[in-house]
Motif scaffolding. Structure first.
Motif, mmCIF file in Angstrom:
data_model
loop_
_atom_site.group_PDB
_atom_site.id
_atom_site.type_symbol
_atom_site.label_atom_id
_atom_site.label_comp_id
_atom_site.label_asym_id
_atom_site.label_seq_id
_atom_site.Cartn_x
_atom_site.Cartn_y
_atom_site.Cartn_z
ATOM 1 N N SER A 55 0.829 -1.203 0.000
ATOM 2 C CA SER A 55 0.000 0.000 0.000
ATOM 3 C C SER A 55 0.861 1.250 0.000
ATOM 4 N N THR A 56 0.219 2.377 -0.310
ATOM 5 C CA THR A 56 0.911 3.656 -0.263
ATOM 6 C C THR A 56 0.365 4.463 0.892
ATOM 7 N N LYS A 57 1.251 5.224 1.485
ATOM 8 C CA LYS A 57 0.852 6.133 2.551
ATOM 9 C C LYS A 57 1.925 7.204 2.643
ATOM 10 N N SER A 58 1.520 8.440 2.529
ATOM 11 C CA SER A 58 2.466 9.566 2.644
ATOM 12 C C SER A 58 3.652 9.430 1.698
ATOM 13 N N ASN A 59 3.384 9.154 0.438
ATOM 14 C CA ASN A 59 4.426 9.055 -0.593
ATOM 15 C C ASN A 59 5.486 8.002 -0.305
ATOM 16 N N ARG A 60 5.086 6.900 0.291
ATOM 17 C CA ARG A 60 6.006 5.785 0.490
ATOM 18 C C ARG A 60 5.237 4.500 0.291
ATOM 19 N N VAL A 61 5.935 3.454 -0.010
ATOM 20 C CA VAL A 61 5.302 2.157 -0.205
ATOM 21 C C VAL A 61 5.518 1.334 1.047
ATOM 22 N N LEU A 62 4.449 0.734 1.543
ATOM 23 C CA LEU A 62 4.523 -0.101 2.733
ATOM 24 C C LEU A 62 4.259 -1.545 2.343
ATOM 25 N N PHE A 63 5.121 -2.432 2.773
ATOM 26 C CA PHE A 63 4.939 -3.864 2.575
ATOM 27 C C PHE A 63 4.767 -4.485 3.946
ATOM 28 N N HIS A 64 3.676 -5.171 4.155
ATOM 29 C CA HIS A 64 3.417 -5.833 5.429
ATOM 30 C C HIS A 64 3.444 -7.332 5.187
ATOM 31 N N LEU A 65 4.232 -8.042 5.960
ATOM 32 C CA LEU A 65 4.288 -9.476 5.832
ATOM 33 C C LEU A 65 4.619 -10.086 7.185
ATOM 34 N N PRO A 66 4.416 -11.396 7.343
ATOM 35 C CA PRO A 66 4.657 -12.012 8.648
ATOM 36 C C PRO A 66 6.078 -11.789 9.144
ATOM 37 N N ILE A 67 6.207 -11.585 10.434
ATOM 38 C CA ILE A 67 7.507 -11.291 11.048
ATOM 39 C C ILE A 67 8.549 -12.332 10.688
ATOM 40 N N LYS A 68 8.175 -13.595 10.650
ATOM 41 C CA LYS A 68 9.136 -14.668 10.374
ATOM 42 C C LYS A 68 9.729 -14.575 8.974
ATOM 43 N N LEU A 69 9.064 -13.872 8.065
ATOM 44 C CA LEU A 69 9.543 -13.799 6.683
ATOM 45 C C LEU A 69 10.201 -12.471 6.326
ATOM 46 N N ARG A 70 10.153 -11.498 7.207
ATOM 47 C CA ARG A 70 10.647 -10.159 6.854
ATOM 48 C C ARG A 70 12.109 -10.150 6.436
ATOM 49 N N ASP A 71 12.965 -10.822 7.174
ATOM 50 C CA ASP A 71 14.391 -10.808 6.849
ATOM 51 C C ASP A 71 14.665 -11.435 5.489
ATOM 52 N N SER A 72 14.019 -12.551 5.189
ATOM 53 C CA SER A 72 14.287 -13.209 3.913
ATOM 54 C C SER A 72 13.770 -12.381 2.735
ATOM 55 N N VAL A 73 12.628 -11.738 2.889
ATOM 56 C CA VAL A 73 12.112 -10.876 1.822
ATOM 57 C C VAL A 73 12.999 -9.653 1.660
ATOM 58 N N PHE A 74 13.418 -9.040 2.757
ATOM 59 C CA PHE A 74 14.303 -7.877 2.679
ATOM 60 C C PHE A 74 15.613 -8.251 1.987
ATOM 61 N N ASP A 75 16.216 -9.372 2.369
ATOM 62 C CA ASP A 75 17.479 -9.789 1.755
ATOM 63 C C ASP A 75 17.330 -9.987 0.249
ATOM 64 N N GLN A 76 16.177 -10.509 -0.167
ATOM 65 C CA GLN A 76 15.963 -10.762 -1.592
ATOM 66 C C GLN A 76 15.867 -9.465 -2.388
ATOM 67 N N PHE A 77 15.324 -8.390 -1.783
ATOM 68 C CA PHE A 77 15.059 -7.160 -2.533
ATOM 69 C C PHE A 77 15.881 -5.955 -2.071
ATOM 70 N N LYS A 78 16.802 -6.123 -1.118
ATOM 71 C CA LYS A 78 17.487 -4.970 -0.533
ATOM 72 C C LYS A 78 18.322 -4.183 -1.544
ATOM 73 N N GLU A 79 18.834 -4.818 -2.570
ATOM 74 C CA GLU A 79 19.638 -4.089 -3.557
ATOM 75 C C GLU A 79 18.786 -3.096 -4.355
ATOM 76 N N ASN A 80 17.481 -3.333 -4.425
ATOM 77 C CA ASN A 80 16.574 -2.458 -5.178
ATOM 78 C C ASN A 80 16.010 -1.331 -4.341
ATOM 79 N N ILE A 81 16.234 -1.371 -3.044
ATOM 80 C CA ILE A 81 15.632 -0.383 -2.139
ATOM 81 C C ILE A 81 16.624 0.732 -1.901
ATOM 82 N N SER A 82 16.161 1.958 -2.092
ATOM 83 C CA SER A 82 17.066 3.088 -1.882
ATOM 84 C C SER A 82 16.835 3.708 -0.531
#
Length: 82
Positions: A55-82
């Motif tokens: 979702s979008t809120k205040s000109n930013r994109v928010l991704f909500h996912l289960p706590i157990k998966l946050r690190d693995s999702v972040f690691d997969q996409f961290k190079e694309n995040i500025s």
């Protein structure tokens, strides 16, 4: 779904699309647009609750996912995040 993603910046669109495509490719997954919220909710067809929202809120994109998966999702996409 595409209308929501098109409201993001170009970089955010790419990240949101990649994450959505990955989640939607999982077995028995469905998505819906939440009423009154500029967001995409993803859930398993056999479950009541979402496991991911984009979702979008205040000109930013928010991704909500289960706590157990946050690190693995972040690691997969961290190079694309500025």
């Amino acid at each position: 779904m595409h209308e929501v993603i098109q409201t993001f910046s170009t970089n955010e669109q790419q990240i949101a699309k990649e994450i959505f495509d990955y989640a939607y490719s999982l077995e028995e997954v469905d998505y819906y647009l939440a009423d009154g919220i500029d967001g995409i909710m993803v859930r398993r067809e056999t479950r009541r609750h979402k496991f991911l929202s984009i979702s979008t809120k205040s000109n930013r994109v928010l991704f909500h996912l289960p706590i157990k998966l946050r690190d693995s999702v972040f690691d997969q996409f961290k190079e694309n995040i500025s």
